[in-house]
Design an enzyme around this catalytic site. Structure first.
Site, short mmCIF file in Angstrom:
data_model
loop_
_atom_site.label_atom_id
_atom_site.label_comp_id
_atom_site.label_asym_id
_atom_site.label_seq_id
_atom_site.Cartn_x
_atom_site.Cartn_y
_atom_site.Cartn_z
N SER A 105 -2.36 21.06 18.51
CA SER A 105 -4.10 21.24 18.48
C SER A 105 -4.08 21.88 17.11
O SER A 105 -3.73 21.87 16.13
CB SER A 105 -4.93 21.41 19.98
OG SER A 105 -5.95 20.67 19.44
N ASP B 71 -7.12 10.40 20.66
CA ASP B 71 -7.63 11.52 20.71
C ASP B 71 -8.61 12.00 21.04
O ASP B 71 -9.92 11.83 20.14
CB ASP B 71 -6.83 12.62 19.95
CG ASP B 71 -6.56 14.41 20.34
OD1 ASP B 71 -8.15 14.69 20.59
OD2 ASP B 71 -5.72 14.10 20.12
N HIS C 80 -5.46 14.58 24.84
CA HIS C 80 -5.02 14.71 23.31
C HIS C 80 -4.09 15.09 23.72
O HIS C 80 -3.37 15.96 24.24
CB HIS C 80 -6.06 16.33 23.92
CG HIS C 80 -6.00 17.60 22.80
ND1 HIS C 80 -6.29 16.79 22.13
CD2 HIS C 80 -5.71 18.65 23.03
CE1 HIS C 80 -6.67 18.17 21.35
NE2 HIS C 80 -5.99 19.22 21.41
#
Length: 493
Positions: free
Chosen positions: A213, A432, A462
């Protein structure tokens, strides 16, 4: 509630990226590179109990201001577990995102996921500057956070707009009071330089790194700053380095709506009709917050959107979301509130964590794009078309997140080009919500033709590694363990 996982810290003004304008000390030419880490037993943190097993903790000293490497220092908390096999490759450093996530708290729980890598790597993570034990900041207390829950993050009147923006300004003032000088020295570029110092102190010639991320943004910036020090870098759940503030908000609006559509279809419902029903529920909550089983707390529109957003991060939340929506349609907001509390870091005692505080300090220092309320209002029609559920919130967030911030932002977009760097594995997940798939291709392109290597997973949630794809996991493992670089564009279904 801030923006959904503000994994969009923007970095790297060209003037600060030159070798002569501050940066990590060259190999062995500064006392900080020669420091010895005093590894010992880990204690409990504010976010988690003391880990068992062979986890060890230490503190790394780093300059507060990288332009003054001989000046004041700060302590950064590190955690590691030594490699378990005989063929050790070095250290593998993890950043789990945020910005604002504590690596010291997160890594022990991730150990089982990366057990194969643990055979040959010391697993290492840390609390970046401004985070938890890394000179962490707290911008407001629990009472102030609870009071702010009643604010409308999608203001419908001048009075609500003044309250929303006024709260944002007070939050920034609280951050400045807590952070002090660190407020100007917690950027992603600062942390990338910390990362290279960490590499040197750990004794590694090159950096082996796993960024998830926001950690992909950090990894890309590191590769740009130190291309010759890139070892094996994996970037999973990738932030789009080409998008500005509004672009990131639009990307997330599309991504969360795409995930919501997948959730609704999984329940056998028409995605369009289901979206309209959820939007209607949010409209009712905007007019009248809903009762919950917790005395003194009601489910607001903003808290409901937050709870729904959390469930988009993993399909493991989907059954809970179904029950929460059914309960809300019957007038009980307790289950959606519980999902929102989990996202916001609120525990059973009513205490809130500080992840979103650090997140805002870091991202607002990075980001100099500060849309006004008028500009946010102009975004509303387009964002509402993208998502009747998430669009309003994310459009208004472009103005509210860094409103009247006491420290100017530094950059428009990150510079992640890394000519001469070893291949970097970029992993994108087509489902995602928070870092939509399109950003992975853009990251790979920006890293450079001979550097960025894209691996695609046709999945949900995610992130990709450790999410159930044997194809993804084996490809990443082969790259990290054996240096096997897959074909650019490989697809795992």
């Amino acid at each position: 509630m801030g923006r959904f996982a503000r994994w969009t810290a923007l970095v790297a003004a060209a003037a600060l990226l030159t070798a002569g304008c501050g940066g990590s000390p060259d190999e062995g030419d500064h006392p900080l590179t020669e420091q010895r880490l005093d590894w010992g037993r880990c204690g409990a943190t504010a976010d988690s109990p003391a880990p068992g097993g062979d986890w060890q903790c230490a503190t790394l000293r780093a300059p507060l201001d990288w332009s003054e490497p001989d000046g004041e220092t700060i302590g950064l908390a590190l955690i590691r577990s030594p490699a378990r096999g005989d063929e050790r490759l070095g250290s593998l450093l993890f950043n789990f995102g945020g910005p604002g996530g504590s690596g010291v708290s997160a890594l022990p729980g991730y150990g089982d996921t990366v057990a194969t890598l643990h055979d040959r790597y010391d697993l290492v993570s840390w609390d970046p500057r401004g985070v938890a034990a890394g000179a962490g900041v707290r911008c407001r207390d629990d009472r102030e956070i609870r009071a702010a829950e009643s604010l409308d993050a999608t203001p419908d009147s001048p009075a609500e707009e003044r309250a929303y923006l006024g709260d944002a300004a007070r939050f920034g003032s609280g951050c400045e009071k807590s952070a002090g000088r660190l407020m100007r020295h917690a950027s992603t570029t600062d942390t990338a330089r910390d990362l290279d110092l960490m590499r040197q102190v750990l004794g590694d010639d090159t950096l082996h790194y796993f960024g998830i991320s926001y950690g992909t943004e950090l990894g890309g910036v590191y590769a740009h700053l130190f291309p010759r020090r890139v070892g094996r870098l994996v970037l999973d759940a990738v932030v789009d380095p080409t998008a500005g503030t509004v672009g990131h908000a639009g990307n997330q609006t599309r991504g969360f709506q795409r995930a919501l559509r997948g959730y609704l279809q999984s329940t056998g419902r028409d995605a369009g009709q289901g979206t309209r029903e959820i939007a209607a529920l949010l409209d009712r909550l905007d007019a009248r917050p809903m009762r919950t089983s917790t005395p003194g707390r009601r489910l607001t529109q903003t808290l409901a959107v937050t709870g729904i957003a959390l469930a988009m991060y993993s399909d493991s939340f989907w059954p809970q979301l179904t029950g929460a929506l059914e309960a809300a349609h019957e007038g009980d907001g307790s289950e959606l509130l519980a999902l929102a509390d989990r996202y916001n870091g609120r525990d059973a005692s009513g205490h809130y964590g500080t992840t979103t505080h650090a997140q805002r300090v870091i991202s607002c220092l990075d980001d100099r794009q500060r849309p006004t309320a008028e500009e946010a209002r102009r975004l509303l029609p387009r964002f509402e078309r993208l998502s009747p559920v998430f669009g309003d919130f994310l459009a208004w967030d472009t103005a509210g997140w860094c409103h009247d911030w006491p420290v100017p932002g530094q950059y428009d977009n990150p510079e992640v080009s890394a000519p001469g760097a070893a291949p970097v594995l970029v992993v994108g997940n087509t489902g995602d919500p928070a870092t939509p798939y399109e950003g992975a291709r853009r990251m790979a392109d920006e890293l450079g033709e001979d550097t960025g290597v894209l691996l695609t997973w046709k999945g949900t949630g995610h992130g990709a590694y450790g999410s159930g794809s044997a194809c993804v996991d084996s490809t990443v493992d082969a790259y990290l363990l054996n240096g096997a670089v897959p074909r650019d564009g490989k697809v795992c279904s």
